[in-house]
Design an enzyme around this catalytic site. Structure first.
Site, PDB file in Angstrom:
ATOM      1  N   ASP A  86      34.776  31.645  43.081  1.00 49.41           N
ATOM      2  CA  ASP A  86      35.338  32.491  44.129  1.00 49.41           C
ATOM      3  C   ASP A  86      36.853  32.310  44.251  1.00 49.41           C
ATOM      4  O   ASP A  86      37.371  31.210  44.032  1.00 49.41           O
ATOM      5  CB  ASP A  86      34.651  32.140  45.463  1.00 49.41           C
ATOM      6  CG  ASP A  86      34.856  33.211  46.513  1.00 49.41           C
ATOM      7  OD1 ASP A  86      35.326  34.319  46.171  1.00 49.41           O
ATOM      8  OD2 ASP A  86      34.552  32.947  47.689  1.00 49.41           O
TER       9      ASP A  86
ATOM     10  N   TRP B  85      43.895  34.649  44.565  1.00 52.44           N
ATOM     11  CA  TRP B  85      44.823  34.003  43.619  1.00 52.44           C
ATOM     12  C   TRP B  85      45.840  35.032  43.128  1.00 52.44           C
ATOM     13  O   TRP B  85      47.046  34.761  43.066  1.00 52.44           O
ATOM     14  CB  TRP B  85      44.018  33.417  42.455  1.00 52.44           C
ATOM     15  CG  TRP B  85      44.804  32.561  41.508  1.00 52.44           C
ATOM     16  CD1 TRP B  85      44.987  31.203  41.589  1.00 52.44           C
ATOM     17  CD2 TRP B  85      45.494  32.996  40.324  1.00 52.44           C
ATOM     18  NE1 TRP B  85      45.744  30.779  40.526  1.00 52.44           N
ATOM     19  CE2 TRP B  85      46.072  31.848  39.744  1.00 52.44           C
ATOM     20  CE3 TRP B  85      45.673  34.225  39.703  1.00 52.44           C
ATOM     21  CZ2 TRP B  85      46.817  31.905  38.569  1.00 52.44           C
ATOM     22  CZ3 TRP B  85      46.422  34.289  38.538  1.00 52.44           C
ATOM     23  CH2 TRP B  85      46.987  33.124  37.987  1.00 52.44           C
TER      24      TRP B  85
ATOM     25  N   ARG C  18      44.157  42.452  41.820  1.00 56.81           N
ATOM     26  CA  ARG C  18      43.005  41.538  41.794  1.00 56.81           C
ATOM     27  C   ARG C  18      42.511  41.242  40.372  1.00 56.81           C
ATOM     28  O   ARG C  18      42.105  40.130  40.062  1.00 56.81           O
ATOM     29  CB  ARG C  18      41.859  42.130  42.602  1.00 56.81           C
ATOM     30  CG  ARG C  18      42.159  42.320  44.075  1.00 56.81           C
ATOM     31  CD  ARG C  18      41.005  43.051  44.759  1.00 56.81           C
ATOM     32  NE  ARG C  18      39.730  42.397  44.539  1.00 56.81           N
ATOM     33  CZ  ARG C  18      39.325  41.321  45.198  1.00 56.81           C
ATOM     34  NH1 ARG C  18      40.072  40.803  46.136  1.00 56.81           N
ATOM     35  NH2 ARG C  18      38.169  40.772  44.911  1.00 56.81           N
TER      36      ARG C  18
ATOM     37  N   ASN D 201      28.237  43.023  44.571  1.00 53.03           N
ATOM     38  CA  ASN D 201      29.532  43.350  43.953  1.00 53.03           C
ATOM     39  C   ASN D 201      29.584  44.790  43.408  1.00 53.03           C
ATOM     40  O   ASN D 201      30.662  45.330  43.177  1.00 53.03           O
ATOM     41  CB  ASN D 201      29.883  42.379  42.822  1.00 53.03           C
ATOM     42  CG  ASN D 201      30.293  40.996  43.301  1.00 53.03           C
ATOM     43  OD1 ASN D 201      30.155  40.010  42.578  1.00 53.03           O
ATOM     44  ND2 ASN D 201      30.800  40.900  44.521  1.00 53.03           N
TER      45      ASN D 201
HETATM   46  C1  FPP Z   1      35.164  36.004  42.809  1.00 51.25           C
HETATM   47  O1  FPP Z   1      36.480  36.213  43.199  1.00 51.25           O
HETATM   48  C2  FPP Z   1      34.971  36.299  41.397  1.00 51.25           C
HETATM   49  C3  FPP Z   1      34.204  37.298  40.882  1.00 51.25           C
HETATM   50  C4  FPP Z   1      33.445  38.259  41.706  1.00 51.25           C
HETATM   51  C5  FPP Z   1      34.102  37.548  39.431  1.00 51.25           C
HETATM   52  C6  FPP Z   1      34.073  36.341  38.545  1.00 51.25           C
HETATM   53  C7  FPP Z   1      34.344  36.799  37.184  1.00 51.25           C
HETATM   54  C8  FPP Z   1      35.112  36.166  36.273  1.00 51.25           C
HETATM   55  C9  FPP Z   1      35.718  34.849  36.461  1.00 51.25           C
HETATM   56  C10 FPP Z   1      35.436  36.844  34.976  1.00 51.25           C
HETATM   57  C11 FPP Z   1      34.316  37.102  34.033  1.00 51.25           C
HETATM   58  C12 FPP Z   1      33.311  36.027  33.891  1.00 51.25           C
HETATM   59  C13 FPP Z   1      32.842  35.482  32.751  1.00 51.25           C
HETATM   60  C14 FPP Z   1      31.650  34.616  32.827  1.00 51.25           C
HETATM   61  C15 FPP Z   1      33.463  35.685  31.446  1.00 51.25           C
HETATM   62  P1  FPP Z   1      36.752  37.338  44.272  1.00 51.25           P
HETATM   63  O2  FPP Z   1      37.086  38.587  43.576  1.00 51.25           O
HETATM   64  O3  FPP Z   1      35.605  37.425  45.221  1.00 51.25           O
HETATM   65  O4  FPP Z   1      38.017  36.739  44.982  1.00 51.25           O
HETATM   66  P2  FPP Z   1      38.427  36.838  46.501  1.00 51.25           P
HETATM   67  O5  FPP Z   1      37.324  36.212  47.293  1.00 51.25           O
HETATM   68  O6  FPP Z   1      39.698  36.064  46.557  1.00 51.25           O
HETATM   69  O7  FPP Z   1      38.597  38.293  46.802  1.00 51.25           O
END
Ligand code: FPP
Length: 241
Positions: A16, A21, A29, A64
């Site tokens: 998360d 970030w 994003r 999502n």
């Molecule tokens: C959460 O951050 C992250 C995700 C929903 C996606 C995770 C995906 C990856 C790291 C890339 C692809 C994965 C692999 C296994 C190759 P968020 O978007 O919820 O962040 P926020 O809470 O700060 O908005």
């Protein structure tokens, strides 16, 4: 490097904080998601080096799908790219790759890439992989329990007494995680302290670790620190010692 005494067989991560970030850097994003892939690579290496047998990552939840279409598309493209870039080296390392979730919602091209990657990294008959990397895609814990209950109900239709006598563990083999041990350690980054509909059934006795770092900042040393913290935990499974 600190020697880790009790290595968890299954480490799971809710990755998360990618969006925050990127925002902190004044970027879109998607930039955070791309950097998050680097953290995935680092954690896969750290887990395999430490002797972890299963590393599972919550990459995309059923919820999502409700994000803006452009972000959903970028995440799916990142997944395709990560498979294309990494699968040969995973296979070489002896790391089996699996994707679990409500896959009926994925595009045919992604499904094809996943199937090919799973095939390429599948251990040979009678061989154990060094580690299994499990990616949860289009997954939610409630969906998993419901689809498992449906399968179980169909199997026990017309056998009410047998159904009544089942132990609670009977559901395990219908979940998408069938055959995979429950997570010993679940890490969530970004300071949020919730499970967000992840493995609800499988985490009954999992140790939880919430870390403040955002996912793109969570690298090898952080993973090793998490393992060291796990080694200090006293697991009693509701019993006394
Ligand atoms: C959460 O951050 C992250 C995700 C929903 C996606 C995770 C995906 C990856 C790291 C890339 C692809 C994965 C692999 C296994 C190759 P968020 O978007 O919820 O962040 P926020 O809470 O700060 O908005």
């Amino acid at each position: 490097m600190e020697e880790i005494s009790k290595v968890p067989a299954h480490v799971s991560i809710i990755m998360d904080g990618n969006g925050r970030w990127a925002k902190q850097r004044g970027k879109e994003r998607v930039y955070g998601h791309a950097e998050g892939v680097e953290s995935v690579r680092a954690c896969v290496e750290a887990a395999a080096e430490a002797g972890v047998k299963y590393l599972s990552l919550f990459a995309f939840s059923e919820e999502n799908w409700g994000r803006p279409e452009s972000e959903v598309n970028t995440l799916m493209e990142l997944m395709m790219k990560a498979i294309a870039d990494e699968i040969t080296s995973l296979a070489k390392e002896g790391i089996a790759f699996r994707v679990l979730g409500n896959l009926s919602r994925l595009s045919p091209s992604l499904l094809e890439a996943i199937a090919a990657a799973e095939k390429k990294t599948a251990p040979r008959e009678g061989c154990e992989p060094l580690m299994t990397l499990v990616i949860f895609l289009s997954y939610s814990g409630k969906w998993d329990i419901l689809q498992a209950a449906e399968k179980l109900a169909l199997e026990y239709a017309g056998k009410p007494q047998e159904l009544h006598d089942l132990p609670v563990t009977a559901l395990d083999r219908y979940l998408v995680t069938a055959g995979i041990p429950d997570p010993d350690l679940l890490i969530r980054t970004s300071g949020e302290m919730r499970i967000s509909n992840f493995m609800l059934w499988q985490t009954a006795y999992t140790e939880f670790l919430f870390v403040d770092k955002l996912w793109p900042d969570f690298r090898k040393e952080d993973f090793r620190e998490a393992l060291a913290e796990f080694a200090r935990r006293d697991r009693r499974y509701g019993k006394v010692k």
